[in-house]
Design a protein around this motif. Structure first.
Motif, short mmCIF file in Angstrom:
data_model
loop_
_atom_site.label_atom_id
_atom_site.label_comp_id
_atom_site.label_asym_id
_atom_site.label_seq_id
_atom_site.Cartn_x
_atom_site.Cartn_y
_atom_site.Cartn_z
N PRO A 223 0.82 -1.22 0.00
CA PRO A 223 0.00 0.00 0.00
C PRO A 223 0.85 1.26 0.00
N HIS A 224 0.32 2.31 -0.62
CA HIS A 224 0.96 3.62 -0.67
C HIS A 224 -0.09 4.72 -0.53
N SER A 225 0.41 5.92 -0.27
CA SER A 225 -0.35 7.17 -0.38
C SER A 225 -1.67 7.19 0.35
N PRO A 226 -1.70 6.91 1.67
CA PRO A 226 -2.96 7.06 2.41
C PRO A 226 -3.35 8.53 2.48
N ARG A 227 -4.64 8.81 2.28
CA ARG A 227 -5.12 10.19 2.32
C ARG A 227 -6.51 10.21 2.96
N TRP A 228 -6.78 11.22 3.77
CA TRP A 228 -8.09 11.40 4.38
C TRP A 228 -8.88 12.39 3.52
N TYR A 229 -10.01 11.94 2.98
CA TYR A 229 -10.82 12.80 2.11
C TYR A 229 -12.27 12.38 2.22
N TRP A 234 -8.58 6.86 2.26
CA TRP A 234 -8.29 6.31 0.92
C TRP A 234 -6.86 5.81 0.89
N VAL A 235 -6.65 4.71 0.18
CA VAL A 235 -5.32 4.10 0.07
C VAL A 235 -5.16 3.55 -1.34
N LEU A 236 -3.94 3.58 -1.84
CA LEU A 236 -3.60 2.89 -3.08
C LEU A 236 -3.08 1.50 -2.72
N ASN A 237 -3.84 0.48 -3.11
CA ASN A 237 -3.38 -0.90 -2.91
C ASN A 237 -2.51 -1.24 -4.11
N SER A 238 -1.28 -0.78 -4.06
CA SER A 238 -0.43 -0.74 -5.26
C SER A 238 -0.17 -2.12 -5.85
N GLY A 239 -0.09 -3.14 -5.00
CA GLY A 239 0.18 -4.48 -5.49
C GLY A 239 -0.93 -5.09 -6.31
N SER A 240 -2.12 -4.48 -6.26
CA SER A 240 -3.24 -4.98 -7.08
C SER A 240 -3.71 -3.95 -8.10
N GLY A 241 -3.24 -2.69 -7.98
CA GLY A 241 -3.64 -1.67 -8.94
C GLY A 241 -4.94 -0.96 -8.61
N HIS A 242 -5.39 -1.02 -7.36
CA HIS A 242 -6.68 -0.46 -7.00
C HIS A 242 -6.57 0.77 -6.10
N LEU A 243 -7.39 1.76 -6.40
CA LEU A 243 -7.70 2.85 -5.49
C LEU A 243 -8.93 2.46 -4.69
#
Length: 358
Positions: A223-229, A234-243
């Motif tokens: 996972p990368h780039s956690p953001r509160w919005y 919100w998180v990027l589950n980078s290993g699967s390609g999903h927002l």
């Protein structure tokens, strides 16, 4: 006031030559930026560039490249940029007054302060409510602040990290700020040995609540780039390609959109997510669920930026980069900015225009 009194030297003349990068954009991107009154910034550590994306006076897309050396995490608002590089954190300030322009730009950011940290592999960077700069110190597996004397000041570390050492044990990488304070971080694993995260790339990716120290989830992949919005994490589950979003109670990850690349860099504006994509590579980015997702969709990988409508989950605008640039790290939005430009601290334009305060 219409134009600043001096013009900067051409950045292209001062920067090292690169193999050409071919940049294409969706047909409606310029109109989207103008309608939403926003510009974009994104970084490529691979080529040492900060890219600023806005709209010129004719309504066409304008992309400005700034040489910075290794460019990683970026934080921005309309007046200031904070950028992490190979061994420094830089603060850029806009020198143009309201209504003033220079070379067609309505914001011109000049690097004013550099803090030398040494090579600690800084990833995400942000600004807290009290103005302090906070960053993810990936090499030492901790969150850090700037110190006037030392390379950094430790703000927080995960409870499972037994020793602060330059060993990139868990690959701590992302931070989310809520109400002016750091609230959550992401890491590839909870490993406590040198580079231990590399054997945990496919699963075991975590989100940690900084205040309580509790692990919210360990069900993610890199996972990368956690953001509160919009009252969601919100998180990027980078290993699967999903927002997607992480449920703070259950830890469940709910995908909202798939983007065809290894995802890093996330920002929000007007119910849209701006997502950075990199091409997969041998090593850290290979052997993940993302490979199967791409095959299932008969898709080729992207390097670039995609804008996702959060209501529909559709990708509505995009920037695609081919050639010299194959990996990005971070993205940011510049609200209320039409066309941003910046001076590089690696070129002669750093000397012009010479502005001063009275």
């Amino acid at each position: 006031m219409s134009d600043a009194s001096a013009s900067p030297a051409s950045p292209a003349a001062a920067l090292p030559k690169l193999t050409a990068a071919h940049i294409t954009c969706s047909r409606g991107l310029a109109d989207w930026l103008r309608a939403n009154q926003v510009s974009l910034a994104f970084t490529s550590y691979q080529t040492g560039r900060l890219y600023l994306v806005g709209v010129d006076d004719a309504g066409s897309l304008a992309i400005h490249e700034v040489g910075t050396g290794r460019a990683m995490g970026v934080w921005a608002d309309a007046q200031r940029l904070v950028l992490a590089t190979a061994f420094q954190v830089w603060r850029f300030e806009n020198i143009l007054a309201a209504g003033q322009t220079m070379n067609g730009a309505d914001r011109y950011y000049v690097p004013r302060v550099a803090h030398t940290t040494g090579e600690i592999d800084i990833h995400d960077v942000s600004v807290l409510g009290d103005g302090r700069i906070v960053f993810v110190n990936t090499a030492y597996s901790c969150l850090s602040l700037l110190s006037p004397v030392h390379a950094f000041r430790v703000l927080w570390k995960p409870s499972f990290i037994s020793k602060l050492a330059a060993e990139d044990r868990c690959h701590l990488n992302g931070l989310a700020v809520r109400d002016g304070e750091v609230a959550w971080v992401t890491a590839t694993s909870r490993s406590d040995v040198i580079s231990g995260w590399r054997a945990r790339r496919a699963e075991g990716g975590i989100v940690i609540d900084v205040v309580s120290g509790a692990i919210v989830t360990e069900k993610l992949s890199m996972p990368h780039s956690p953001r509160w919005y919009d009252n969601k994490l919100w998180v990027l589950n980078s290993g699967s390609g999903h927002l997607g979003t992480v449920d703070l109670s259950s830890g469940d990850f709910t995908p909202r959109a798939f983007c065809p690349g290894f995802l890093r860099g996330l920002a929000f504006h007007n119910n849209h997510a701006v997502v950075g994509l990199s091409l997969s590579r041998d090593g850290s980015f290979s052997g993940l669920a993302l490979d199967d997702e791409m095959k299932k969709r008969d898709a080729d990988g992207w390097c670039g930026v995609q804008i996702v409508n959060l209501g529909s989950g559709d990708i509505v605008q995009w920037i695609r980069i081919e050639g010299a640039v194959s990996e990005l790290y971070d993205v940011a939005v510049l609200p209320g900015v039409r066309r941003p430009m910046a001076a590089s601290f690696t070129g002669p334009e750093i000397n012009e225009p010479m502005t001063f305060e009275m």
